[in-house]
Design a protein around this motif. Structure first.
Motif, PDB file in Angstrom:
ATOM      1  N   ALA A 259       0.856  -1.186   0.000  1.00  0.00           N
ATOM      2  CA  ALA A 259       0.000   0.000   0.000  1.00  0.00           C
ATOM      3  C   ALA A 259       0.889   1.232   0.000  1.00  0.00           C
ATOM      4  CB  ALA A 259      -0.926   0.006   1.210  1.00  0.00           C
TER       5      ALA A 259
ATOM      6  N   TYR B 151       0.916   5.404   0.628  1.00  0.00           N
ATOM      7  CA  TYR B 151       0.185   6.492   1.267  1.00  0.00           C
ATOM      8  C   TYR B 151       0.893   7.807   0.952  1.00  0.00           C
ATOM      9  CZ  TYR B 151      -1.724   2.543   3.853  1.00  0.00           C
ATOM     10  OH  TYR B 151      -2.320   1.340   4.181  1.00  0.00           O
TER      11      TYR B 151
ATOM     12  N   ASP C 279      -5.596   0.441  -6.808  1.00  0.00           N
ATOM     13  CA  ASP C 279      -6.078  -0.252  -5.610  1.00  0.00           C
ATOM     14  C   ASP C 279      -5.116  -0.173  -4.433  1.00  0.00           C
ATOM     15  OD1 ASP C 279      -8.359  -0.983  -6.968  1.00  0.00           O
ATOM     16  OD2 ASP C 279      -7.578  -2.951  -7.557  1.00  0.00           O
TER      17      ASP C 279
ATOM     18  N   GLN D 150      -3.223   5.592  -1.970  1.00  0.00           N
ATOM     19  CA  GLN D 150      -4.171   6.440  -1.255  1.00  0.00           C
ATOM     20  C   GLN D 150      -3.583   7.839  -1.075  1.00  0.00           C
ATOM     21  OE1 GLN D 150      -6.140   4.843   2.276  1.00  0.00           O
ATOM     22  NE2 GLN D 150      -5.339   2.803   1.802  1.00  0.00           N
TER      23      GLN D 150
ATOM     24  N   LYS E  76      -3.129  11.172   2.848  1.00  0.00           N
ATOM     25  CA  LYS E  76      -2.770  10.415   4.054  1.00  0.00           C
ATOM     26  C   LYS E  76      -1.422  10.906   4.573  1.00  0.00           C
ATOM     27  CE  LYS E  76      -4.881   7.350   5.352  1.00  0.00           C
ATOM     28  NZ  LYS E  76      -6.050   7.268   6.277  1.00  0.00           N
TER      29      LYS E  76
END
Length: 372
Positions: A27, A29, A118, A121, A124
């Motif tokens: 992921a 951020y 996906d 993000q 953040k």
């Protein structure tokens, strides 16, 4: 394994692509609310080191997108005085049709985001982490938190990950300020620009601490938002620019570009004409900062790459390429089960040599003394 990357710059995105291709749960951020939120620069030089790292790390579809949106290769690096007398010139063989030798930062980042919808993000802001027996607990400014097995600080020169991991690390201001700008390559600009400025990276200096770099950005496939342009970067100390940091930060883009025009008012007419043709709204200032010593650390769960670990001046043309090297090296470490300590040793050794080179180059290029 789950990896959390703080920062969607070119190093963090390249790492994410390599890990995702290897099946790692990753992921990314990013503190900015969107890729367009903050001006971070325009043209980036990609060396053989950077190109090799991209080729080793990116999935083929992403690699092809990077190639498609890169600029046409140049063949020249040259220096001039303020009246366009040549001071040095180095000609290179023209690179092959798929070579990536320079990119537009925005187009490059967008290409590196291919397929990452996906895992990416925005909005953040990282605040802190806690290492536990199970991994790393990561907190954000919006009150949310996530857990991961590995936390990677790819959050740039002002890295908050570094400030917690290596709180004693110093990042110094070398005293040089830059004003970035763009000159659209219209037919009129192409006709008035010195030929060298359209062939590669050129630096013009008045010999007294004021300089302007010019770099062509001529796309293979331009982004929808704009076309080919000439990057312009004016450099000097506050004294040379005649403006304090507070004054520079208070200026809007048009005022900054007006300052550039005043500072080159007695330079060669071709340079003045190029600046006159620039986009005033594209101007923005930055402060050049660097570390002197690349830090070491001992965590087996928190690591860093790029400017987060070894911020450097642009005088070696290697900041972005070193971040790409780090991303490729960290991808290998995380996908092979290698101890992170080995990666950290390699990134410190490699980064220190380049930081030292950039410091020496900066002293010569910007006519400043850095307390090495």
């Amino acid at each position: 394994m789950k990896v959390a990357i703080m920062g969607a710059g070119i190093g963090g995105l390249t790492l994410a692509q390599g890990l995702l291709a290897a099946g790692v749960d990753v992921a990314v951020y990013e503190r900015d609310p969107s890729p367009q939120h903050r001006k971070q620069g325009y043209r980036i030089h990609i060396s053989n080191v950077g190109e090799d790292a991209l080729a080793a790390t990116l999935p083929d579809a992403v690699r092809r997108r990077v190639i498609a949106t890169a600029t046409h290769p140049g063949d020249l690096v040259a220096g001039f005085d303020a009246q366009l007398n040549t001071q040095f010139e180095q000609v290179f063989p023209v690179a092959g049709p798929d070579a990536v030798t320079s990119v537009d930062r925005y187009a490059f980042r967008r290409a590196l985001m291919t397929g990452l919808d996906d895992v990416l993000q925005f909005g953040k802001q990282f605040t802190s982490y806690i290492e536990t027996d199970e991994g790393v607990e990561i907190a954000f400014a919006d009150g949310t938190s996530v857990t991961a097995d590995v936390l990677v600080g790819a959050d740039g020169v002002g890295s908050r990950v570094r400030s917690q991991l290596v709180p004693a690390q110093d990042v110094i201001d070398i005293g040089v300020r830059c004003i970035y700008g763009k000159v659209p390559l219209t037919s009129a600009v192409r006709s008035l620009a010195p030929e060298a400025f359209l062939r590669g990276f050129c630096f013009v200096s008045d010999g007294a601490g004021l300089g302007t770099a010019f770099g062509p950005v001529m796309f293979r496939e331009p982004p929808a938002e704009y076309g080919d342009y000439l990057m312009s970067v004016l450099t000097g100390t506050n004294a040379v620019l005649g403006a304090s940091d507070e004054e520079l930060q208070a200026m809007d883009a048009a005022d900054l570009w007006a300052l550039v025009r005043r500072l080159v008012a007695d330079w060669h007419p071709s340079i003045r004409a190029l600046i006159d043709a620039g986009e005033p709204e594209a101007a923005f200032p930055i402060t050049l900062r660097t570390c002197l010593t690349v830090p070491t650390w001992s965590s087996s769960k928190v690591t860093m790459l790029g400017d987060a670990v070894h911020p450097m001046t642009p005088a070696a043309g290697a900041g972005a390429n070193t971040a790409l090297w780090d991303a490729a090296r960290l991808t290998r470490a995380l996908t092979s089960g290698e101890d992170l300590a080995t990666y950290q040793k390699d990134v410190v050794t490699n980064g220190q040599a380049i930081v030292t080179e950039s410091l020496h180059n900066a002293e010569r290029l910007f006519n400043v003394t850095i307390p090495v």
